[in-house]
Design a protein around this motif. Structure first.
Motif, short mmCIF file in Angstrom:
data_model
loop_
_atom_site.label_atom_id
_atom_site.label_comp_id
_atom_site.label_asym_id
_atom_site.label_seq_id
_atom_site.Cartn_x
_atom_site.Cartn_y
_atom_site.Cartn_z
N GLU A 96 58.66 52.43 65.57
CA GLU A 96 59.46 53.60 65.91
C GLU A 96 58.62 54.88 65.82
O GLU A 96 58.69 55.76 66.67
CB GLU A 96 60.66 53.67 64.96
N SER A 97 57.80 54.97 64.77
CA SER A 97 56.94 56.14 64.59
C SER A 97 55.90 56.25 65.71
O SER A 97 55.62 57.34 66.20
CB SER A 97 56.24 56.08 63.23
N ALA A 99 56.21 55.05 68.78
CA ALA A 99 56.93 55.42 70.00
C ALA A 99 57.25 56.92 69.99
O ALA A 99 57.10 57.60 71.01
CB ALA A 99 58.21 54.59 70.14
N PHE A 100 57.68 57.43 68.84
CA PHE A 100 57.99 58.85 68.73
C PHE A 100 56.74 59.70 68.92
O PHE A 100 56.76 60.72 69.63
CB PHE A 100 58.64 59.14 67.38
N LYS A 102 54.10 58.92 70.58
CA LYS A 102 53.73 58.84 72.00
C LYS A 102 54.57 59.80 72.84
O LYS A 102 54.07 60.47 73.74
CB LYS A 102 53.90 57.40 72.49
N GLN A 103 55.87 59.92 72.51
CA GLN A 103 56.74 60.86 73.21
C GLN A 103 56.33 62.30 72.97
O GLN A 103 56.51 63.15 73.84
CB GLN A 103 58.19 60.66 72.78
N LEU A 104 55.77 62.56 71.80
CA LEU A 104 55.30 63.91 71.48
C LEU A 104 53.95 64.23 72.13
O LEU A 104 53.44 65.34 71.98
CB LEU A 104 55.18 64.08 69.97
N GLY A 105 53.37 63.25 72.81
CA GLY A 105 52.10 63.47 73.48
C GLY A 105 50.89 63.19 72.61
O GLY A 105 49.77 63.56 72.96
N LYS A 106 51.10 62.56 71.47
CA LYS A 106 49.98 62.22 70.59
C LYS A 106 49.17 61.08 71.21
O LYS A 106 49.67 60.30 72.01
CB LYS A 106 50.48 61.77 69.21
#
Length: 129
Positions: A96-97, A99-100, A102-106
């Motif tokens: 989950e972390s 995926a999150f 990745k969504q933040l552009g990391k």
């Protein structure tokens, strides 16, 4: 003479195939491997400035009576800075972390690991992967 060379070649190939199959079978069955190289620790106590990696979900527990400061890195970038009160436990879902993040552009991939660092001055924390 040609028959001898042919027979020797076939015998050598057959022997090599048997040896390779035994090696593959031994690696597939953990009873034949006396150690597990490149396996990350499943549990550890982090003193100040120590780091540990987890390749699965993990729980962090503050073992002391004072505030603990931890940082979690995923991929090549920092992900979270956290403070924990005395005797507090927190669980983290790695998938989950990731995926999150990745969504933040990391810059992360879904097979990255978490690096947990104890940034406290005196607190000790337990990490269980």
């Amino acid at each position: 003479m040609k028959t001898n060379i042919l027979f020797t070649s076939i015998l050598t190939i057959f022997w090599a195939a048997i040896m390779m199959s035994q090696t593959v079978l031994a690696k597939a069955d953990s009873r034949y491997t006396p150690y597990r190289p490149n396996v990350m620790a499943e549990e550890g106590i982090l003193k100040p400035s120590w780091t540990m990696s987890c390749e699965s979900n993990f729980v962090i527990e503050n073992l002391g009576d004072e505030k603990a400061e931890i940082s979690i890195s995923l991929g090549v970038e920092g992900f979270a800075e956290d403070q924990m009160t005395a005797s507090e436990k927190r669980g983290y879902d790695l998938r989950e972390s990731l995926a999150f993040a990745k969504q933040l552009g990391k810059t992360v991939t879904m097979d990255d690991v978490a690096l947990i660092t104890n940034n406290s001055e005196n607190a000790h924390v337990r990490v269980h992967c």
